[in-house]
Design a protein around this motif. Sequence first.
Motif, short mmCIF file in Angstrom:
data_model
loop_
_atom_site.label_atom_id
_atom_site.label_comp_id
_atom_site.label_asym_id
_atom_site.label_seq_id
_atom_site.Cartn_x
_atom_site.Cartn_y
_atom_site.Cartn_z
N UNK A 1 -9.81 -0.31 0.71
CA UNK A 1 -8.43 -0.09 0.32
C UNK A 1 -7.74 -1.43 0.08
N UNK A 2 -6.93 -1.48 -0.94
CA UNK A 2 -6.24 -2.72 -1.27
C UNK A 2 -5.36 -3.13 -0.11
N UNK A 3 -5.55 -4.36 0.38
CA UNK A 3 -4.71 -4.88 1.45
C UNK A 3 -5.24 -4.63 2.83
N UNK A 4 -6.32 -3.83 2.98
CA UNK A 4 -6.87 -3.62 4.32
C UNK A 4 -7.47 -4.92 4.83
N UNK B 1 0.84 -1.20 0.00
CA UNK B 1 0.00 0.00 0.00
C UNK B 1 0.87 1.25 0.00
N UNK B 2 0.38 2.26 -0.65
CA UNK B 2 1.03 3.56 -0.58
C UNK B 2 0.73 4.23 0.76
N UNK B 3 1.50 5.23 1.14
CA UNK B 3 1.36 5.80 2.50
C UNK B 3 -0.03 6.32 2.83
N UNK B 4 -0.74 6.92 1.85
CA UNK B 4 -2.04 7.50 2.17
C UNK B 4 -3.04 6.44 2.61
N UNK B 5 -3.10 5.31 1.89
CA UNK B 5 -4.02 4.24 2.24
C UNK B 5 -3.53 3.47 3.46
N UNK B 6 -2.23 3.22 3.54
CA UNK B 6 -1.66 2.51 4.69
C UNK B 6 -1.97 3.25 5.98
N UNK B 7 -1.86 4.57 5.96
CA UNK B 7 -2.12 5.37 7.16
C UNK B 7 -3.58 5.26 7.59
N UNK B 8 -4.49 5.22 6.64
CA UNK B 8 -5.91 5.12 6.99
C UNK B 8 -6.19 3.81 7.73
N UNK C 1 -14.32 -4.39 12.54
CA UNK C 1 -13.36 -3.81 11.61
C UNK C 1 -13.58 -4.40 10.24
N UNK C 2 -13.98 -3.60 9.30
CA UNK C 2 -14.18 -4.04 7.93
C UNK C 2 -13.46 -3.07 7.01
N UNK C 3 -12.87 -3.62 6.00
CA UNK C 3 -12.15 -2.77 5.07
C UNK C 3 -13.06 -1.97 4.16
N UNK C 4 -14.32 -2.36 3.98
CA UNK C 4 -15.24 -1.66 3.11
C UNK C 4 -16.55 -1.39 3.80
N UNK C 5 -17.62 -1.31 3.02
CA UNK C 5 -18.92 -1.00 3.59
C UNK C 5 -19.45 -2.13 4.44
N UNK D 1 -12.33 4.23 9.06
CA UNK D 1 -12.19 5.07 7.88
C UNK D 1 -12.60 4.29 6.63
N UNK D 2 -13.22 4.97 5.69
CA UNK D 2 -13.60 4.34 4.44
C UNK D 2 -12.38 4.22 3.54
N UNK D 3 -12.59 3.59 2.41
CA UNK D 3 -11.45 3.23 1.58
C UNK D 3 -10.77 4.40 0.88
N UNK D 4 -11.48 5.52 0.71
CA UNK D 4 -10.89 6.62 -0.03
C UNK D 4 -10.79 7.84 0.85
N UNK D 5 -9.79 8.70 0.60
CA UNK D 5 -9.66 9.92 1.42
C UNK D 5 -10.88 10.80 1.30
#
Length: 333
Positions: free
Chosen positions: A309-312, A175-182, A286-290, A329-333
């Motif tokens: 988010x990919x990998x959550x 994951x890139x930092x923005x998604x990893x941080x979420x 804890x769910x990665x999506x909806x 947090x949801x998958x997108x900023x």
Amino acid sequence: AGRTNLWGTVPRITELQSEAGAAGALHGAVIEGALGTTFTASQGLLLMLPNMFKIAGELTPAVIHVAARSVATHALSIFGDHSDVMAARTTGWVMLASSSVQEAQDLAAVAHAATLRSRVPFLHFFDGFRTSHELNRITTLDLDDIRALISDDDVVAQRMRGLTPEQPVLRGSAQNPDVYFQAREAVNPYYDAVADIVQQTMDDLAERTGRRYHLVDYAGHPEAERVLVLMGSGIGAAGQAVDELNRRGERVGELGKGAPARRARRGGHAPPRPGPREPPARPPPFRGGGAPRPGTPARSRRRPAARRPVGTPGRRGPATSRPADARPARGRP
């Protein structure tokens, strides 16, 4: 050999080539939905660190019991210090210390019950050699005591979150930092709930056994000028020194788990017992999506992959209510 657990199953015990293999086997067992634990000390714990980060990051219940002792440097030492467990502080595991043989038994049960409810893994440790090899009399827990601490709902939830090829989920991606941080921020509600869950479990144990524990205890002069903060087997000896110094007119105290009960028996100062506590709120799922639609059977839920988010770490389990301010947090900023 052949002794069964609470559910009539004989636990499977497997010896691995090294502690690194033991941690990997533990990781595989718990993400499949099993109840798993392992034991180690010193350099053995250091070999487990990579898997410990993964287990905590995936919010998976697990317990490691550690007879804390010196990490070998210029020479091997079998005696106790905390250099091994202190090296694991950044892994995300809750650290629960026992200061006596009795506590080592009682808090081991607390750790297993609390990790199932909180979904945060626990590192339960006690002083190597000084406590791990101490011969002493204790009051043992029976199966009814343990059954009172373990919630069947928590066990079922752990099983439902287990990996299965029938409902594949993505794990271990990049994951890139923005998604990893979420994803890292999304676990905060679980850690915020840990203290109340542990204390509630300790209170449940006290109702069964009469042995009351707290996260932190103070014993000594109510207006102490000097306070000793410590954990582990030194609490008992330090408590005797605190009592003697206070008897001589000094103002000193001791801050550590298990202190007030010993001080009270010797006539020292002990804070009043807390009143009844409200049961802690269960952390949000804890769910990665909806979240799944209400009424959807647990084993047939499908999460919208595009919103995760990919990998959550995506999780399965019964639908539960959660406070709006604790929503992950949801998958997108």
